[in-house]
Design an enzyme around this catalytic site. Structure first.
Site, PDB file in Angstrom:
ATOM      1  CG  HIS A  74      -6.436   9.400   5.021  1.00  0.00           C
ATOM      2  ND1 HIS A  74      -7.675   9.094   4.531  1.00  0.00           N
ATOM      3  CD2 HIS A  74      -7.015  10.365   6.046  1.00  0.00           C
ATOM      4  CE1 HIS A  74      -8.625   9.512   4.976  1.00  0.00           C
ATOM      5  NE2 HIS A  74      -8.592  10.222   5.697  1.00  0.00           N
ATOM      6  CE1 TYR A 203      -6.673   2.103  -1.150  1.00  0.00           C
ATOM      7  CE2 TYR A 203      -7.680   1.261  -2.616  1.00  0.00           C
ATOM      8  CZ  TYR A 203      -6.973   1.955  -2.030  1.00  0.00           C
ATOM      9  OH  TYR A 203      -6.855   3.486  -2.690  1.00  0.00           O
ATOM     10  N   PRO A 295      -8.940   2.816 -11.518  1.00  0.00           N
ATOM     11  CG  PRO A 295     -10.825   3.508 -10.554  1.00  0.00           C
ATOM     12  CD  PRO A 295     -11.090   2.729 -11.642  1.00  0.00           C
ATOM     13  CE  LYS A 299      -0.003   6.377  -7.512  1.00  0.00           C
ATOM     14  NZ  LYS A 299      -0.173   7.344  -5.931  1.00  0.00           N
ATOM     15  CE1 TYR A 388      -3.112   5.487  -0.911  1.00  0.00           C
ATOM     16  CE2 TYR A 388      -3.657   4.252  -2.177  1.00  0.00           C
ATOM     17  CZ  TYR A 388      -4.202   5.049  -1.597  1.00  0.00           C
ATOM     18  OH  TYR A 388      -5.721   5.409  -1.596  1.00  0.00           O
TER      19      TYR A 388
HETATM   20  C1  PHB Z   1     -12.035   8.045  -3.548  1.00  0.00           C
HETATM   21  O1  PHB Z   1     -12.291   8.976  -2.823  1.00  0.00           O
HETATM   22  O2  PHB Z   1     -12.849   8.752  -4.723  1.00  0.00           O
HETATM   23  C2  PHB Z   1     -11.161   6.946  -4.021  1.00  0.00           C
HETATM   24  C3  PHB Z   1     -10.355   6.716  -2.857  1.00  0.00           C
HETATM   25  C4  PHB Z   1      -9.367   6.249  -3.499  1.00  0.00           C
HETATM   26  C5  PHB Z   1      -8.959   4.805  -4.474  1.00  0.00           C
HETATM   27  C6  PHB Z   1     -10.277   5.687  -5.753  1.00  0.00           C
HETATM   28  C7  PHB Z   1     -11.844   6.553  -5.486  1.00  0.00           C
HETATM   29  O3  PHB Z   1      -8.138   4.353  -5.353  1.00  0.00           O
END
Ligand code: PHB
Ligand code: APR
Length: 398
Positions: A74, A203, A295, A299, A388
């Site tokens: 991505h 997000y 999460p 990270k 990120y």
């Molecule tokens: C996930 O794909 O499990 C995932 C992705 C982004 C995050 C946390 C978990 O910030």
């Protein structure tokens, strides 16, 4: 029965397995001791976003073939709030760096296969692990395996046994300083047999709480929504989950998620935790055994891998030339990245989650102002993007 190795590694998560393979590539022997069975470790659903550095390292180690084939690269992500989506051009803002979406358990599967193929020792289902003599030059790990009590003597012990492991607690009382924040919310995470509803992660900030759209493959979606801490997953039948996710992820122009059978769901607490220093005598702590990040910044796994990369280089230098400088600076070196990452993960968490005690909406207004800024200022967007996708190295300011 006593036997010997150079590095005793407790825990077969990403930290322990990456360390074991890096040491193998350096010709350094190790034994990995894991409490659970292979199937559990390989099936345990966790996060799934790999930074550019982690991808590059797994590739250099020769365990990246399936990741390259099945991982989803991505170059951007979406921030969604106020019924509108805003794309953050990760690659464009970081000179072409990207993330790869590839489940943590897939990384663990690849590493276990590589370890067994390399003929290095990995014991599953060990019990009653106890560390001995970490303050001496001859530490050991005592454990029970197959009903037999055994003692593994080694030069160094790597504590890679996660937050609930035994290695951190083996450090004498008072020798570590703990820093901790519990967040007043958790995440309800689900895995669904549904085609992802977007090519990139979404997000979402919403008055009803945070939501995240992620994925595992072209047919498996991974979704999260903010819930009260310790929420009973039984309170969330599938249709309520889809309804809440669609409400929070709504767009002015209309949007609905692709739905499908939910095959896994669970609630995870949200905390920030760091124990300092990350070393005590001949015991070196890495990954979740010594730090936890919420999460929201994706990270946890990447930080664990970054720790053991520093540790393996330091051990290789020590075995090659007796130079202990890398081992002596291990904790300081890693803590610079740990606190940078803690800051970013706390920042993302604070910006995107509804804060329960925000009675007059002041916090929510601040969050919206912050999101507006990130999505309208290139330098603010670049701050998010470079954190990120991850940093090659985290140097102390000049
Ligand atoms: C996930 O794909 O499990 C995932 C992705 C982004 C995050 C946390 C978990 O910030
Ligand atoms: N003896 C042996 N093994 C143990 C013990 C013990 N007493 N206690 C725990 N373990 C094992 C666990 O079963 C687990 O397989 O240690 C391993 C620790 O792995 P992780 O928890 O995955 O921790 P780490 O390798 O540091 O990876 C951090 O994992 O939890 C995610 O979000 C986190 O992504 C981050 C990553």
């Amino acid at each position: 029965m006593i036997y010997r190795t150079q590095v005793g590694i407790v825990g077969a998560g990403p930290a322990g397995l990456v360390l074991g393979h890096l040491l193998h590539l350096e010709g350094i022997d190790s034994v990995v001791l894991e409490a659970r069975d292979r199937e559990y470790v390989e099936q345990r659903v966790r996060a799934g976003v790999l930074e550019q550095n982690t991808v590059n390292l797994l590739d250099e180690m020769g365990v990246g073939e399936r990741m390259k084939r099945e991982g989803l690269v991505h170059e951007g992500l979406e921030l969604r709030f106020g019924g509108r989506g805003h794309r953050i051009d990760l690659a464009g803002l970081t000179g072409g760096r990207s993330i790869t979406v590839y489940g943590q358990q897939e990384v663990v599967k690849d590493l276990i296969a590589a370890r067994l193929e390399a003929g290095r020792e990995l014991l599953f289902e060990v019990e009653d692990v106890e560390l001995e003599g970490v303050d001496t030059e001859a530490p050991a790990v005592a454990f029970t395996h197959g009903g037999e009590r055994r003692r593994l003597s080694c030069d160094v012990v790597a504590g890679c046994d996660g937050f609930h492991g035994v290695c951190r607690d083996a450090v004498p009382e008072g020798a570590l300083t703990h820093h901790e924040r519990e967040y007043p919310f958790g995440w309800l995470g689900v895995l669904a047999e549904a085609e992802p509803s977007s090519d990139e992660l979404i997000y979402t900030h919403h008055d009803r709480g945070f939501a995240l759209h992620s994925m595992r493959s072209p047919s498996i979606t991974r979704l999260y929504l903010q819930c009260p801490p310790g929420e009973d997953v039984g309170e969330w039948p599938d249709d309520r989950i889809w309804e809440e996710l669609n409400t929070r992820m709504e767009l002015a122009e209309g949007f609905s998620l692709h739905e499908g059978p939910i095959i896994e769901k669970g609630v995870t607490p949200m905390r920030s935790f760091v124990a300092e220093p990350m070393q005590h005598g001949r015991l070196f702590l890495a990954g979740d055994a010594v730090h936890i990040v919420p999460p929201t910044g994706a990270k946890g796994l990447n930080l664990a891998v970054a720790d053991v990369r520093v540790l393996s280089r330091a051990l290789a230098r020590w075995y090659d030339s007796g130079d202990e400088s890398g081992l002596e600076s291990y904790s300081e070196t890693c803590l610079r990245r740990v606190w940078r990452t803690q800051y970013f993960s706390w920042w993302m968490t604070s910006m995107l989650h509804r804060l329960p005690d925000d009675r007059d909406g002041f916090q929510a207004r601040l969050q919206r102002a912050q999101l507006d800024y990130v999505c309208s200022s290139e330098s603010a967007a670049r701050t998010l993007a470079e954190n990120y996708v991850g940093f090659d190295s985290v140097e102390a300011p000049g």
